[in-house]
Scaffold this motif. Structure first.
Motif, mmCIF file in Angstrom:
data_model
loop_
_atom_site.group_PDB
_atom_site.id
_atom_site.type_symbol
_atom_site.label_atom_id
_atom_site.label_comp_id
_atom_site.label_asym_id
_atom_site.label_seq_id
_atom_site.Cartn_x
_atom_site.Cartn_y
_atom_site.Cartn_z
ATOM 1 N N VAL A 83 0.718 -1.589 -0.064
ATOM 2 C CA VAL A 83 -0.311 0.125 0.182
ATOM 3 C C VAL A 83 1.071 0.827 0.206
ATOM 4 O O VAL A 83 0.500 2.160 -0.636
ATOM 5 N N ALA A 84 2.428 1.290 1.366
ATOM 6 C CA ALA A 84 3.049 2.680 0.316
ATOM 7 C C ALA A 84 3.520 2.567 -0.532
ATOM 8 O O ALA A 84 3.813 3.584 -0.937
ATOM 9 N N GLU A 85 3.936 1.531 -1.078
ATOM 10 C CA GLU A 85 4.521 1.503 -2.984
ATOM 11 C C GLU A 85 2.979 2.554 -3.674
ATOM 12 O O GLU A 85 3.768 3.126 -4.724
ATOM 13 N N LEU A 86 2.545 1.709 -3.741
ATOM 14 C CA LEU A 86 1.540 2.395 -4.537
ATOM 15 C C LEU A 86 0.931 3.646 -4.080
ATOM 16 O O LEU A 86 0.677 4.606 -4.667
ATOM 17 N N THR A 87 1.055 4.165 -2.704
ATOM 18 C CA THR A 87 0.973 5.401 -2.729
ATOM 19 C C THR A 87 1.704 6.314 -3.166
ATOM 20 O O THR A 87 1.848 7.410 -3.658
ATOM 21 N N ASN A 88 2.806 6.056 -2.840
ATOM 22 C CA ASN A 88 4.483 6.652 -3.526
ATOM 23 C C ASN A 88 4.089 7.017 -5.078
ATOM 24 O O ASN A 88 5.027 8.143 -5.302
ATOM 25 N N GLU A 136 -5.068 9.251 -16.291
ATOM 26 C CA GLU A 136 -6.088 8.834 -15.520
ATOM 27 C C GLU A 136 -6.227 7.751 -15.308
ATOM 28 O O GLU A 136 -6.347 7.431 -14.838
ATOM 29 N N SER A 137 -5.679 7.211 -16.705
ATOM 30 C CA SER A 137 -6.071 5.576 -15.913
ATOM 31 C C SER A 137 -5.085 5.085 -15.781
ATOM 32 O O SER A 137 -5.631 3.999 -15.367
ATOM 33 N N GLU A 138 -4.235 5.138 -15.525
ATOM 34 C CA GLU A 138 -3.000 4.583 -14.563
ATOM 35 C C GLU A 138 -3.380 4.502 -13.130
ATOM 36 O O GLU A 138 -3.507 4.120 -12.322
ATOM 37 N N ARG A 139 -3.617 6.644 -12.958
ATOM 38 C CA ARG A 139 -3.576 6.640 -11.923
ATOM 39 C C ARG A 139 -5.177 5.656 -11.184
ATOM 40 O O ARG A 139 -5.648 5.688 -9.768
ATOM 41 N N GLN A 140 -6.384 6.007 -12.131
ATOM 42 C CA GLN A 140 -7.787 4.761 -11.589
ATOM 43 C C GLN A 140 -7.161 3.672 -11.844
ATOM 44 O O GLN A 140 -7.724 2.897 -10.538
ATOM 45 N N ARG A 141 -6.121 2.817 -12.819
ATOM 46 C CA ARG A 141 -6.120 1.694 -12.305
ATOM 47 C C ARG A 141 -4.890 1.504 -10.749
ATOM 48 O O ARG A 141 -5.813 0.478 -9.534
ATOM 49 N N LEU A 142 -4.459 2.483 -10.815
ATOM 50 C CA LEU A 142 -3.691 2.609 -8.673
ATOM 51 C C LEU A 142 -4.951 2.432 -7.845
ATOM 52 O O LEU A 142 -4.887 2.175 -6.843
ATOM 53 N N ILE A 143 -6.033 3.568 -7.606
ATOM 54 C CA ILE A 143 -7.259 3.948 -7.078
ATOM 55 C C ILE A 143 -7.832 2.500 -6.612
ATOM 56 O O ILE A 143 -7.901 1.573 -5.436
ATOM 57 N N VAL A 144 -7.788 1.196 -8.509
ATOM 58 C CA VAL A 144 -8.629 0.163 -7.274
ATOM 59 C C VAL A 144 -7.476 -0.340 -6.964
ATOM 60 O O VAL A 144 -8.482 -1.466 -6.382
ATOM 61 N N ALA A 145 -5.924 -0.620 -7.028
ATOM 62 C CA ALA A 145 -5.336 -2.006 -6.549
ATOM 63 C C ALA A 145 -5.394 -1.115 -5.348
ATOM 64 O O ALA A 145 -5.319 -2.451 -4.447
ATOM 65 N N GLU A 147 -7.430 0.384 -3.655
ATOM 66 C CA GLU A 147 -8.925 -0.087 -2.797
ATOM 67 C C GLU A 147 -8.722 -2.097 -2.482
ATOM 68 O O GLU A 147 -8.867 -1.805 -1.239
ATOM 69 N N GLU A 148 -8.601 -2.699 -3.952
ATOM 70 C CA GLU A 148 -7.815 -4.325 -3.461
ATOM 71 C C GLU A 148 -7.526 -3.448 -1.984
ATOM 72 O O GLU A 148 -7.566 -4.898 -1.201
ATOM 73 N N ALA A 149 -6.085 -3.524 -2.090
ATOM 74 C CA ALA A 149 -5.332 -3.745 -1.093
ATOM 75 C C ALA A 149 -5.426 -3.715 0.873
ATOM 76 O O ALA A 149 -5.529 -4.444 1.358
ATOM 77 N N ARG A 150 -6.389 -2.695 0.453
ATOM 78 C CA ARG A 150 -6.939 -2.520 1.935
ATOM 79 C C ARG A 150 -8.391 -2.784 2.393
ATOM 80 O O ARG A 150 -7.955 -3.648 3.009
ATOM 81 N N ARG A 151 -8.189 -3.245 1.587
ATOM 82 C CA ARG A 151 -9.654 -4.602 1.537
ATOM 83 C C ARG A 151 -9.144 -5.995 2.235
ATOM 84 O O ARG A 151 -9.316 -7.055 3.068
ATOM 85 N N GLU A 152 -7.983 -6.715 1.670
ATOM 86 C CA GLU A 152 -6.619 -7.301 2.177
ATOM 87 C C GLU A 152 -6.782 -7.292 3.461
ATOM 88 O O GLU A 152 -6.209 -8.240 3.763
ATOM 89 N N ALA A 153 -5.980 -6.216 3.875
ATOM 90 C CA ALA A 153 -5.553 -5.410 4.911
ATOM 91 C C ALA A 153 -6.446 -6.418 5.611
ATOM 92 O O ALA A 153 -6.421 -6.400 6.812
#
Length: 302
Positions: A83-88, A136-145, A147-153
């Motif tokens: 999650v930290a890596e995706l945030t960066n 924007e597409s990349e950002r949306q993909r990162l947002i989805v990823a 969110e999935e990481a937060r759900r997994e956590a």
């Protein structure tokens, strides 16, 4: 034979019959006592074997749950790193978007000022727009990823809490079994029997901590304190440590004791505070209560 001799012979005969009766009764009663003693001894051996097997089974279950908890903790740590890596990465992409937006504004200003280079600037703006869409597409993909990481956590934390709840239940069952075994030991000692080696092994106190062991209080809630050391440092159920305050003048506050296996973790533990002054915890002054930063160490002989 005279009448006196006949009377004496009759009494001798009666005495012999009585003696035979008493001898037979004594033999029968001795045999019954031996059978009863053998039966009780066999029942005791069966009970001890059953208790030992049950204790081993609960101990194996406890070890399995502890390993599962450690695995879930490692998995949660890995997810947090992801999650930290995706945030960066999201922050870097946002900076790149701002930079491109700035270039676009500068290009628009140049288009107004330089009419001759309008076509070139339009092409540049088109390329920037394409790049923005990609970002924007990349950002949306990162947002989805993310969110999935937060759900997994969240799922990992739920699984960890469930494992901790099961561990607490098993710890309570172990404590209940220990109490029953102690009661059995006391009843055996009251009956004159010596304590079996298996019971002595269960009731023995925890091993003393290392003399150079040091830790500190990281959090306090009432008479419960969180320590910066756990079972990796040698702490166990029943371990007692002294607690000191080093700020200003050194002060002895009392002791802390680990009372439950569910309060033990690899690198921290939850202990109960026992004040040096024999008064209820609510009546202690703020200076006599523990707080974060206090030192804990093994109890020294006084």
């Amino acid at each position: 034979m005279t009448w006196l001799g006949k009377i004496l012979a009759f009494f001798v005969l009666i005495g012999a019959v009585v003696w035979m009766y008493l001898s037979v009764q004594a033999f029968v009663l001795r045999t019954n006592w031996k059978v009863e003693a053998d039966r009780w001894r066999q029942a005791y051996e069966q009970i001890r074997s059953a208790r030992e097997a049950e204790y081993q089974r609960f101990r194996s279950t406890e070890e399995a749950l502890r390993r599962q908890l450690l695995a879930e903790q490692r998995r949660t740590s890995e997810l947090q790193k992801s999650v930290a890596e995706l945030t960066n990465r999201g922050a870097r992409d946002a900076d790149a978007t701002k930079s491109l937006q700035k270039l676009y504004e500068e290009a628009d200003v140049k288009a107004v000022q330089l009419q001759a280079s309008r076509d070139a600037l339009i092409k540049e703006v088109s390329s920037v727009r394409v790049r923005n869409e990609q970002l924007e597409s990349e950002r949306q993909r990162l947002i989805v990823a993310a969110e999935e990481a937060r759900r997994e956590a969240v799922r990992a934390r739920i699984a960890e809490r469930a494992a901790q709840f099961v561990a607490e239940q098993n710890a309570a069952l172990v404590e209940e079994l220990r109490e029953k075994i102690r009661q059995l030991s006391r009843s055996l000692l009251a009956g004159g029997s010596t304590q079996p080696p298996a019971l002595r092994e269960i009731d023995k106190p925890p091993p003393p901590p290392l003399p150079n062991l040091r830790g500190e209080v990281t959090a306090v809630s009432g008479d419960l304190v969180v320590l910066s050391i756990g079972y990796e440092a040698g702490l166990n159920v029943g371990t007692e440590l002294e607690i000191y305050r080093l700020e200003g003048e050194s002060r002895y506050l009392g002791t802390v004791k680990i009372t439950s296996l569910a309060n033990l973790y690899p690198k921290q533990a939850v202990a109960t505070f026992i004040p040096a002054r024999n008064v209820p915890f609510a009546r202690l002054t703020p200076a006599e209560k523990p707080r974060p930063g206090d030192l804990v160490r093994p109890i020294e002989s006084r």
